[in-house]
Design a protein around this motif. Structure first.
Motif, short mmCIF file in Angstrom:
data_model
loop_
_atom_site.label_atom_id
_atom_site.label_comp_id
_atom_site.label_asym_id
_atom_site.label_seq_id
_atom_site.Cartn_x
_atom_site.Cartn_y
_atom_site.Cartn_z
N ASP A 76 0.68 -1.15 -0.11
CA ASP A 76 0.18 -0.18 0.26
C ASP A 76 0.74 1.20 0.09
O ASP A 76 1.46 1.58 1.15
N CYS A 77 1.09 1.71 -1.00
CA CYS A 77 2.04 3.04 -1.41
C CYS A 77 1.22 4.25 -0.37
O CYS A 77 2.19 5.01 0.23
N ASP A 78 0.00 4.42 -0.57
CA ASP A 78 -0.46 5.58 0.12
C ASP A 78 -0.18 5.50 1.72
O ASP A 78 -0.05 6.40 2.28
N GLU A 79 -0.50 4.23 2.24
CA GLU A 79 -0.24 4.17 3.63
C GLU A 79 1.37 4.28 4.03
O GLU A 79 1.73 4.90 5.01
N MET A 80 2.27 4.01 3.10
CA MET A 80 3.63 4.12 3.42
C MET A 80 3.91 5.51 3.44
O MET A 80 4.64 6.10 4.09
N LYS A 108 1.06 8.36 -6.97
CA LYS A 108 0.21 8.66 -8.10
C LYS A 108 0.34 7.22 -8.96
O LYS A 108 1.15 6.40 -8.84
N ASP A 109 -0.79 7.12 -9.86
CA ASP A 109 -0.78 5.79 -10.78
C ASP A 109 0.04 6.17 -12.07
O ASP A 109 -0.23 7.31 -12.57
N VAL A 110 0.86 5.54 -12.49
CA VAL A 110 1.57 5.35 -13.40
C VAL A 110 1.58 4.07 -14.28
O VAL A 110 1.48 3.03 -13.82
N CYS A 111 1.78 4.37 -15.75
CA CYS A 111 2.14 3.06 -16.50
C CYS A 111 3.41 3.14 -17.00
O CYS A 111 4.03 4.18 -17.52
N ILE A 112 4.09 1.92 -16.52
CA ILE A 112 5.67 2.06 -16.96
C ILE A 112 5.98 0.92 -18.03
O ILE A 112 7.07 0.47 -18.34
N GLY A 113 4.70 0.36 -18.60
CA GLY A 113 4.92 -0.38 -19.62
C GLY A 113 3.72 -0.87 -20.32
O GLY A 113 2.75 -0.37 -19.54
N LYS A 114 3.44 -1.50 -21.50
CA LYS A 114 2.19 -1.90 -22.00
C LYS A 114 1.31 -2.53 -21.01
O LYS A 114 1.54 -3.58 -20.54
N TYR A 149 1.05 -2.06 -17.82
CA TYR A 149 1.51 -2.31 -16.66
C TYR A 149 1.52 -1.33 -15.79
O TYR A 149 2.18 -0.23 -15.84
N PHE A 150 0.53 -0.95 -14.92
CA PHE A 150 0.28 -0.07 -13.84
C PHE A 150 0.72 -0.17 -12.61
O PHE A 150 0.57 -1.23 -11.89
N VAL A 151 1.25 0.83 -12.03
CA VAL A 151 1.72 0.69 -10.67
C VAL A 151 1.49 1.98 -9.86
O VAL A 151 0.84 3.06 -10.66
N ARG A 152 1.74 2.18 -8.54
CA ARG A 152 1.33 3.35 -7.97
C ARG A 152 2.75 3.76 -7.21
O ARG A 152 3.28 2.64 -6.75
N VAL A 153 3.13 4.69 -7.41
CA VAL A 153 4.52 5.16 -6.88
C VAL A 153 4.30 6.43 -5.98
O VAL A 153 3.64 7.30 -6.10
N GLU A 185 11.96 5.26 -3.06
CA GLU A 185 10.55 5.01 -3.87
C GLU A 185 9.68 3.92 -3.00
O GLU A 185 10.42 3.04 -2.88
N PHE A 186 8.47 4.16 -3.00
CA PHE A 186 7.56 3.13 -2.62
C PHE A 186 6.72 2.77 -3.87
O PHE A 186 6.21 3.69 -4.78
N PHE A 187 6.68 1.48 -4.23
CA PHE A 187 6.16 1.05 -5.49
C PHE A 187 5.16 0.03 -5.25
O PHE A 187 5.67 -1.06 -4.61
N GLN A 188 4.00 0.18 -5.78
CA GLN A 188 2.94 -0.80 -5.52
C GLN A 188 2.26 -1.36 -6.87
O GLN A 188 1.93 -0.51 -7.74
N GLU A 189 2.22 -2.50 -7.15
CA GLU A 189 1.82 -3.18 -8.32
C GLU A 189 0.13 -3.23 -8.26
O GLU A 189 -0.16 -3.33 -7.25
N LYS A 190 -0.26 -3.00 -9.43
CA LYS A 190 -1.74 -2.69 -9.43
C LYS A 190 -2.39 -3.84 -9.87
O LYS A 190 -1.89 -4.58 -10.67
#
Length: 60
Positions: free
Chosen positions: A11-15, A31-37, A39-43, A55-60
């Motif tokens: 949980d990126c927001d919690e961290m 925020k949510d970002v697309c780092i590949g076709k 493939y969305f993550v929250r960072v 960096e805190f990185f959460q797979e969506k």
């Protein structure tokens, strides 16, 4: 030179909220970002105790 490392978290927001409560500076709110076709993550990013970027990185 800026040092940077990342943690995979559930949980990126919690961290980021925990980091704020401890008084550290936030570089980027989560925020949510697309780092590949399709493939969305929250960072989110903060500054650590010795000036490093964390960096805190959460797979969506």
């Amino acid at each position: 030179m800026t040092r940077h490392f990342a943690f995979l978290v559930e949980d990126c927001d919690e961290m980021i909220n925990r980091i704020k409560q401890e008084g550290y500076s936030i570089l980027m709110e989560p925020k949510d970002v697309c780092i590949g076709k399709d493939y969305f993550v929250r960072v989110g990013f903060c500054i650590g105790p010795i000036g490093e970027e964390i960096e805190f990185f959460q797979e969506k």
